[in-house]
Design a protein around this motif. Structure first.
Motif, PDB file in Angstrom:
ATOM      1  N   HIS A 152      -7.353  -5.935   2.023  1.00  0.00           N
ATOM      2  CA  HIS A 152      -6.805  -5.447   0.754  1.00  0.00           C
ATOM      3  C   HIS A 152      -7.844  -4.670  -0.041  1.00  0.00           C
ATOM      4  CE1 HIS A 152      -9.318  -8.634  -0.778  1.00  0.00           C
ATOM      5  NE2 HIS A 152      -9.139  -8.141  -1.980  1.00  0.00           N
ATOM      6  N   GLN A 169       0.084   4.331   0.252  1.00  0.00           N
ATOM      7  CA  GLN A 169      -0.288   5.299   1.287  1.00  0.00           C
ATOM      8  C   GLN A 169       0.310   4.917   2.631  1.00  0.00           C
ATOM      9  OE1 GLN A 169      -4.519   5.748   1.761  1.00  0.00           O
ATOM     10  NE2 GLN A 169      -4.346   7.474   3.167  1.00  0.00           N
ATOM     11  N   PHE A 184     -10.317  -2.093  -1.300  1.00  0.00           N
ATOM     12  CA  PHE A 184     -10.507  -0.675  -1.020  1.00  0.00           C
ATOM     13  C   PHE A 184     -11.954  -0.352  -0.685  1.00  0.00           C
ATOM     14  CE2 PHE A 184     -11.521   3.673  -2.127  1.00  0.00           C
ATOM     15  CZ  PHE A 184     -10.564   4.361  -1.403  1.00  0.00           C
ATOM     16  N   HIS A 213       3.393  -3.325   3.224  1.00  0.00           N
ATOM     17  CA  HIS A 213       2.400  -4.325   2.856  1.00  0.00           C
ATOM     18  C   HIS A 213       1.316  -4.359   3.929  1.00  0.00           C
ATOM     19  CE1 HIS A 213       4.260  -6.436  -0.608  1.00  0.00           C
ATOM     20  NE2 HIS A 213       5.372  -5.879  -0.126  1.00  0.00           N
ATOM     21  N   LEU A 214       0.069  -4.471   3.492  1.00  0.00           N
ATOM     22  CA  LEU A 214      -1.060  -4.516   4.421  1.00  0.00           C
ATOM     23  C   LEU A 214      -1.025  -5.813   5.228  1.00  0.00           C
ATOM     24  CD1 LEU A 214      -3.857  -3.240   2.012  1.00  0.00           C
ATOM     25  CD2 LEU A 214      -2.710  -1.931   3.826  1.00  0.00           C
ATOM     26  N   CYS A 268       0.867  -1.192   0.000  1.00  0.00           N
ATOM     27  CA  CYS A 268       0.000   0.000   0.000  1.00  0.00           C
ATOM     28  C   CYS A 268       0.897   1.234   0.000  1.00  0.00           C
ATOM     29  CB  CYS A 268      -0.910  -0.010   1.232  1.00  0.00           C
ATOM     30  SG  CYS A 268      -1.896   1.498   1.427  1.00  0.00           S
TER      31      CYS A 268
END
Length: 347
Positions: free
Chosen positions: A220, A210, A222, A214-215, A208
């Motif tokens: 995941h 932003q 959006f 990594h999330l 990610c």
């Protein structure tokens, strides 16, 4: 355990997925109503110093959320006769009155024959305020004629989740906890975001920009994040042991009458779309490369996850991966999932 002669091959497939960089790691299981074998391969990330995957590692299960939450709770409402397969959205969601969704039925949502837009596209269409998003979804024009084609869409689960919340009078995560997770002992399963001090390994997914990482413990998807992390599309985190409990309960619904109705399970794992292709049950579909006569039913998730169940064989299989760590492309993980399914069910 006399489930399959191929459990070593299943473990080898998971290891191959790691070595071929299809995913950093995986956890899996095959079993019957009373027994099962499980394993894990790889690590949380490609870094050799990262923790090894475990059977109880938590994964972002993506669209498997639709089965665990929306499918289960819809079945409960049908059993209680608070909802019917022929119920129109106009009868259960007042916000659809006067709009294209009004005559769409619960059956059409469950079989992906409602003619809905094929993707969520929530932010692009409606902004970022929850009530505006819901209002926009319920007023969106259809893209097809209900009942004429099978087109998989996330919106079916999103809308059914709203129906569930209205009829049960509570948020989807609370309804799931009360009516499914707690009765089945699925203590590890929950909607994200997961607390930082959760205490269990969590498989990271895609990078990610932003977040600059990594999330991990954050979905995941959006559209799900835009809705606060809880909706029918995705957002659940779970592990192999919990999903084994779920599938074993499906294989023996009479033992778990407070969660599953035997008729609901049977009807869901039966083709309901007539001559339309691809064939669908109720949120379930025949596994790729099989037909209804093979009685192997499937649901898959974008993160590289999959559930399979066969009442006739009395068998289930689970494969959880974090292939999204590497790529959104699903071609290679689909090939591996297909091979896993064939070995799990001795095809």
């Amino acid at each position: 355990m006399q489930i399959s002669n191929h459990t070593d091959q299943l473990a080898a497939l998971a290891e191959a997925g790691v070595h071929e960089h299809i995913f950093p790691g995986a956890a899996w299981a095959v079993g019957t109503v009373d027994d099962g074998v499980a394993g894990a391969a790889g690590r949380l990330t490609p870094d050799p110093a990262s923790a090894a995957m475990q059977v109880d590692t938590l994964f972002d299960i993506a669209s498997l959320t639709k089965i665990i939450s929306v499918w289960s709770l819809t079945g409960r409402l049908l059993k209680q006769e608070r909802l019917g397969l022929d119920s129109r959205l106009a009868d259960v969601l007042p916000g659809t009155h006067g709009y294209a969704l009004a005559p769409v039925t619960i059956f059409q949502l469950l079989t992906h024959t409602a003619g809905l837009p094929l993707r969520a596209r929530l932010r692009a269409s409606y902004g970022e305020v929850y009530d505006d998003i819901v209002r926009g979804v319920l007023r969106e024009p259809l893209e097809g004629v209900p009942g004429q084609a099978v087109d998989y869409t996330d919106r079916a689960a999103l809308i059914l989740g709203l129906v569930i919340e209205r009829l049960l009078g509570m948020p989807l995560d609370q309804a799931l906890e009360e009516h499914v997770l707690r009765p089945l002992g699925m203590d590890a399963t929950r909607f994200g975001p997961l607390p930082a001090a959760h205490g269990k390994l969590v498989a990271p997914t895609e990078y990610c920009e932003q977040a600059g990482a990594h999330l991990a413990g954050v979905t995941h998807d959006f559209s799900t994040r835009l809705l606060g992390g809880v909706c029918g599309i995705s957002g659940l985190f779970s592990n192999v042991p919990d999903l084994q409990r779920f599938l074993q309960a499906m294989l023996a619904p009479d033992r778990h009458g407070e969660v599953f109705d035997a008729d609901w399970v049977r009807d869901s794992l039966t083709v309901q779309t007539g001559s339309l292709n691809p064939s669908r049950g109720l949120f379930w579909h025949p596994a790729a490369g099989t037909g209804p006569e093979d009685d192997i039913w499937c649901h898959q998730g974008f993160t590289g996850t999959a559930l399979w169940i066969s009442p006739r064989r009395g068998r289930y299989a689970v494969l959880l991966t974090n292939k999204l760590y590497y790529t959104r492309d699903s071609a290679r993980v689909n090939a591996l999932r297909h091979a896993f399914m064939r070995r799990a069910f001795d095809l």
